[in-house]
Scaffold this motif. Sequence first.
Motif, PDB file in Angstrom:
ATOM      1  N   MET A   1      34.028  19.259  38.150  1.00 18.52           N
ATOM      2  CA  MET A   1      34.293  20.625  37.378  1.00 18.52           C
ATOM      3  C   MET A   1      35.861  20.395  37.208  1.00 18.52           C
ATOM      4  N   GLN A   2      36.253  20.692  35.715  1.00 19.77           N
ATOM      5  CA  GLN A   2      37.780  20.359  35.470  1.00 19.77           C
ATOM      6  C   GLN A   2      38.846  21.707  36.041  1.00 19.77           C
ATOM      7  N   ILE A   3      39.830  21.147  36.730  1.00 16.02           N
ATOM      8  CA  ILE A   3      40.649  22.093  37.271  1.00 16.02           C
ATOM      9  C   ILE A   3      41.224  23.244  36.366  1.00 16.02           C
ATOM     10  N   PHE A   4      41.047  22.946  34.997  1.00 16.20           N
ATOM     11  CA  PHE A   4      41.469  23.835  33.925  1.00 16.20           C
ATOM     12  C   PHE A   4      40.582  25.021  33.953  1.00 16.20           C
ATOM     13  N   THR A   5      39.475  24.899  34.022  1.00 19.35           N
ATOM     14  CA  THR A   5      38.201  25.724  33.987  1.00 19.35           C
ATOM     15  C   THR A   5      38.201  26.651  35.382  1.00 19.35           C
ATOM     16  N   LEU A   6      38.771  25.894  36.482  1.00 22.84           N
ATOM     17  CA  LEU A   6      38.873  26.820  37.883  1.00 22.84           C
ATOM     18  C   LEU A   6      40.168  27.678  37.634  1.00 22.84           C
ATOM     19  N   ILE A   7      41.024  27.277  37.007  1.00 25.75           N
ATOM     20  CA  ILE A   7      42.382  28.051  36.723  1.00 25.75           C
ATOM     21  C   ILE A   7      41.983  29.385  35.999  1.00 25.75           C
ATOM     22  N   LEU A   8      41.118  28.917  34.719  1.00 25.52           N
ATOM     23  CA  LEU A   8      40.648  30.130  33.932  1.00 25.52           C
ATOM     24  C   LEU A   8      39.813  31.290  34.929  1.00 25.52           C
ATOM     25  N   ALA A   9      38.795  30.692  35.609  1.00 24.94           N
ATOM     26  CA  ALA A   9      38.183  31.380  36.417  1.00 24.94           C
ATOM     27  C   ALA A   9      38.944  32.287  37.454  1.00 24.94           C
ATOM     28  N   ALA A  10      39.959  31.656  37.992  1.00 22.79           N
ATOM     29  CA  ALA A  10      41.016  32.383  38.727  1.00 22.79           C
ATOM     30  C   ALA A  10      41.622  33.364  38.072  1.00 22.79           C
ATOM     31  N   LEU A  11      42.077  33.213  36.778  1.00 21.76           N
ATOM     32  CA  LEU A  11      42.782  34.175  36.154  1.00 21.76           C
ATOM     33  C   LEU A  11      41.657  35.502  35.861  1.00 21.76           C
ATOM     34  N   ILE A  12      40.700  34.954  35.444  1.00 24.57           N
ATOM     35  CA  ILE A  12      39.536  36.122  35.149  1.00 24.57           C
ATOM     36  C   ILE A  12      39.544  37.020  36.521  1.00 24.57           C
ATOM     37  N   GLY A  13      39.405  36.433  37.791  1.00 23.11           N
ATOM     38  CA  GLY A  13      39.349  37.127  38.795  1.00 23.11           C
ATOM     39  C   GLY A  13      40.566  37.923  39.189  1.00 23.11           C
ATOM     40  N   LEU A  14      41.686  37.582  38.740  1.00 22.97           N
ATOM     41  CA  LEU A  14      42.979  38.375  38.990  1.00 22.97           C
ATOM     42  C   LEU A  14      42.871  39.440  37.865  1.00 22.97           C
ATOM     43  N   GLU A  15      42.531  39.080  36.719  1.00 19.43           N
ATOM     44  CA  GLU A  15      42.381  40.247  35.730  1.00 19.43           C
ATOM     45  C   GLU A  15      41.514  41.350  36.328  1.00 19.43           C
ATOM     46  N   HIS A  16      40.410  41.306  36.848  1.00 18.40           N
ATOM     47  CA  HIS A  16      39.566  42.068  37.328  1.00 18.40           C
ATOM     48  C   HIS A  16      40.115  42.833  38.520  1.00 18.40           C
ATOM     49  N   LEU A  17      40.790  42.190  39.316  1.00 16.53           N
ATOM     50  CA  LEU A  17      41.764  42.948  40.419  1.00 16.53           C
ATOM     51  C   LEU A  17      42.872  43.840  39.687  1.00 16.53           C
ATOM     52  N   GLY A  18      43.195  43.293  38.589  1.00 18.22           N
ATOM     53  CA  GLY A  18      44.461  44.424  37.719  1.00 18.22           C
ATOM     54  C   GLY A  18      43.565  45.449  37.179  1.00 18.22           C
ATOM     55  N   ILE A  19      42.370  45.060  36.707  1.00 21.22           N
ATOM     56  CA  ILE A  19      41.769  46.272  36.385  1.00 21.22           C
ATOM     57  C   ILE A  19      41.359  47.355  37.207  1.00 21.22           C
ATOM     58  N   MET A  20      41.119  46.777  38.577  1.00 22.91           N
ATOM     59  CA  MET A  20      40.675  47.709  39.604  1.00 22.91           C
ATOM     60  C   MET A  20      42.008  48.411  39.920  1.00 22.91           C
ATOM     61  N   ALA A  21      43.090  47.850  39.837  1.00 20.68           N
ATOM     62  CA  ALA A  21      44.347  48.591  40.265  1.00 20.68           C
ATOM     63  C   ALA A  21      44.505  49.737  39.138  1.00 20.68           C
ATOM     64  N   LEU A  22      44.466  49.511  37.967  1.00 19.34           N
ATOM     65  CA  LEU A  22      44.464  50.583  36.980  1.00 19.34           C
ATOM     66  C   LEU A  22      43.405  51.732  37.240  1.00 19.34           C
ATOM     67  N   GLU A  23      42.371  51.301  37.155  1.00 19.62           N
ATOM     68  CA  GLU A  23      41.248  52.234  37.599  1.00 19.62           C
ATOM     69  C   GLU A  23      41.391  53.320  38.763  1.00 19.62           C
ATOM     70  N   ILE A  24      42.020  52.560  39.905  1.00 21.96           N
ATOM     71  CA  ILE A  24      42.050  53.115  41.239  1.00 21.96           C
ATOM     72  C   ILE A  24      43.494  53.982  41.284  1.00 21.96           C
ATOM     73  N   PHE A  25      44.318  53.188  41.068  1.00 27.75           N
ATOM     74  CA  PHE A  25      45.895  53.404  41.552  1.00 27.75           C
ATOM     75  C   PHE A  25      46.809  54.110  40.540  1.00 27.75           C
TER      76      PHE A  25
END
Length: 120
Positions: free
Chosen positions: A1-25
């Motif tokens: 699997m390409q490192i680029f794809t893994l980085i994009l997946a990680a960014l999506i994970g971080l995005e969802h943590l950011g959404i969580m922060a907005l929704e909760i805090f």
Amino acid sequence: MQIFTLILAALIGLEHLGIMALEIFAGPKSQAKAFDMPLNFVKLPNAKIALGNQGIYNGALGLLILSSLFIFSGTALTTLLKLLMLFIMIVALYGGFTATKKIFGLQFLPATIVFILLWL
């Protein structure tokens, strides 16, 4: 699997943590702006509870994506990420049609790109 794809997946994970922060805090004004909701609605007790509940789901999804990058490898990681991206795509389609069109660009498009890259 390409490192680029893994980085994009990680960014999506971080995005969802950011959404969580907005929704909760975040404060009501930030939430109303971020989610295209009326301020008086976001201030309602039931809306706060619903946003917090959504935040827990988004946080769990973000942590699952990020932790899977460290726990799994090879076919298992690819399969898990495909399933998670598909899940995000389905949820984003629903949210884009029912909540705000911004979800199409912020959640559906990135997940779709990673989903396609995982098949290549």
